[in-house]
Design an enzyme around this catalytic site. Structure first.
Site, PDB file in Angstrom:
ATOM      1  N   GLY A 103       0.831  -1.190   0.000  1.00 34.78           N
ATOM      2  CA  GLY A 103       0.000   0.000   0.000  1.00 34.78           C
ATOM      3  C   GLY A 103       0.864   1.238   0.000  1.00 34.78           C
ATOM      4  O   GLY A 103       1.751   1.383   0.835  1.00 34.78           O
ATOM      5  N   THR A 104       0.602   2.183  -0.919  1.00 32.77           N
ATOM      6  CA  THR A 104       1.479   3.322  -1.136  1.00 32.77           C
ATOM      7  C   THR A 104       0.668   4.473  -1.713  1.00 32.77           C
ATOM      8  O   THR A 104      -0.374   4.254  -2.318  1.00 32.77           O
ATOM      9  CB  THR A 104       2.601   2.944  -2.135  1.00 32.77           C
TER      10      THR A 104
END
Length: 535
Positions: A354-355
């Site tokens: 997740g980014t």
């Protein structure tokens, strides 16, 4: 009026955004507006990028946070600069310590995968070197949203709900209670449009703003992190935080059909993108949706990942042969392995991540490609009490194989998935681009560059195009909208094809390009809540 913010029965279309004075593109509309606010107050693209990044830690906590890492590429006055703000493993974190704690492999949650967070240091370093506005002003929008509250956007709400459900099953005991108190105080995730307030985040961001991030590494926040770690058996301590400094690095590049594609050097995986492009550069690509084009791109990506996963590590500790991997001789040798049938390369299954990514540009020519992350969703599941800081789990990027260059060691940075990208032609910048999403990132970079360079798609169409994702071995997932005839033809070539349900696994990106007359062209990811804010 009642409606479902997640139900869209009809195709929708976005168009590119044009502007002259400045532009910010990211995955959350309010965060993009935070960056635009800095531009309107006389700031430059770096000021806008820092304000957007800080706001994203509040507005999109499902993917990034104050306790994560960051990287940046900055085009300023005719030159490209690189910043590596990924933190190292704590001094007390060793393979032996993990085995003594009962771990046979690096866990996803708890203290073991927590490395030193680098994001606040990245904001301060960028502002100090390139910014125009006072650092404290850049964090004002983030502090306001945390204090006064903000309505949760639809995609963020969806990921938040999945995280709460998963953490409820996996995280037990007092160690993880602060996470639930911070992100699920009502026993559930907020719904789309529901207003959320983060008073602890606001106080933490205020302390970071007032001290140029010193409080985080050598002040009151560092003391809170150190205390929580010591009280709960963690590895991270105040000495680790105090010793951290982000590193300015020289970006690396390849020329792909006359376009310079820039990435950051290891410990990030931008090298995978560059090697895949080098492999493709010597091959004909008959058409955008031609089976030969897709097959060759998948095979090039698999070969590049095989090399990357075997060799990418912290170059301060391990020898990473970047020049040799990108050399003509090596590329010619590897390219010969691409035939008519699907290869079964060495690396195993690629985990998710997740980014958040953002691109910013101003009317004077400064442009920023910036990315920050918690790694897997909210990260380690740990929140430092009273601070709102969700600590990332970036240490999961280490391996525990003794002879591997990426083996865990104190003070060493792990293999990193987050990679900002930049395009140029010689000394003329084209602009920043990025596709976030764990090990999807080099794959997204590759496909976006192909769409822009090989097939002359506009930036929005380059992001809109359905994507494929290599999973492991010969397994490739295809997004809804990919031509079925091409997918079936790939299956006949030996690919193990799968149709994916939903777009979550295929990354989320943004692009800003500068035209020769100075006009900016921006695009935002349709798979996220993304927006382009322009002036």
């Amino acid at each position: 009026m009642r409606f479902d913010p997640h139900f869209y029965p009809y195709p929708s279309r976005r168009t590119v955004v044009y502007a002259r004075r400045g532009m910010v593109a990211t995955s959350q509309p309010l965060a993009a507006q935070a960056g635009l606010r800095m531009l309107l107050q006389g700031g430059n693209a770096v000021d806008a990028a820092v304000a957007t990044a800080a706001a994203l830690t509040v507005l999109e906590p499902t993917s990034n946070g104050i306790g994560g890492d960051a990287f940046a590429l900055v085009w300023h006055e005719g030159r490209l600069y690189g910043l590596n703000a990924s933190g190292p493993a704590p001094g007390r974190l060793t393979p032996e310590a993990l085995r003594k704690a009962g771990y046979g492999a690096m866990p996803e949650t708890g203290w073991a995968p927590v490395t030193v967070p680098g994001a606040p240091a990245a904001w301060a370093a960028l502002s100090a070197r390139f910014g125009r506005l006072p650092f404290s002003k850049l964090l004002e929008p983030a502090i306001e949203y945390a204090e006064a509250g903000f309505p949760v956007s639809p995609v963020v709400a969806e990921h938040w709900a999945r995280a709460v459900e998963a953490y409820r099953r996996r995280l037990e005991g007092p160690l993880f209670r602060p996470w639930f108190e911070t992100f699920a105080p009502a026993g559930r995730a907020p719904t789309a449009g529901e207003v959320v307030r983060f008073p602890d985040h606001a106080r933490t961001l205020q302390a970071i703003a007032e001290t140029q991030a010193e409080a985080f590494y050598r002040g009151s926040i560092a003391e809170a992190i150190d205390r929580f770690s010591r009280e709960t058996g963690g590895f991270l301590c105040g000495e680790d935080l105090a010793a951290f400094r982000p590193e300015w690095v020289e970006p690396i590049r390849v020329s792909y059909r006359g376009i310079d594609v820039w990435e950051l050097p290891p410990n990030g995986q931008g090298l995978v993108t560059l090697l895949a492009l080098r492999l493709l550069d010597g091959l004909a690509l008959p058409g955008r949706e031609d089976v030969e084009t897709v097959h060759r791109a998948i095979e090039a990506l698999k070969l590049a990942f095989s090399d990357g996963l075997a060799r990418i590590a912290d170059p301060r500790v391990a020898d990473v042969p970047v020049a040799a991997l990108l050399s003509d001789a090596y590329v010619r040798k590897r390219r010969r392995a691409i035939g008519d049938r699907a290869l079964d390369p060495a690396p195993g299954r690629l985990p998710a991540g997740g980014t958040v990514y953002l691109a910013a540009a101003d009317g004077d020519g400064t442009m920023v490609s910036f990315i920050q992350s918690n790694y897997m969703g909210f990260g380690s599941g740990l929140v430092v009490p009273g601070t709102g800081i969700a600590l990332h789990n970036r240490g999961l990027g280490f391996c525990l194989e003794p002879d591997h260059p990426n083996v865990l060691a104190p003070g060493k940075r792990p293999y990193h998935t987050i990679i900002p990208g930049f395009l140029a032609v010689g000394d003329r910048p084209l602009g920043p681009f990025g596709v976030m999403g764990g090990f999807m990132q080099p794959q997204g970079h590759l496909q976006v560059v192909m769409h822009l360079v090989d097939f002359a798609l506009n930036p929005q169409a380059a992001l809109d195009a359905p994507r494929w994702r290599w999973v492991e071995g010969r397994t490739v997932e295809f997004e809804e909208g990919f031509p079925p005839a091409v997918v079936h033809a790939l299956e006949r070539r030996g690919h193990d094809v799968r149709w994916a349900v939903g777009p979550a696994a295929f990354g989320r990106g943004e692009i800003i390009l500068r035209q020769p007359d100075g006009v900016l062209v921006g695009a935002a990811e349709p798979r996220a809540d993304g927006a382009v804010a322009a002036w």
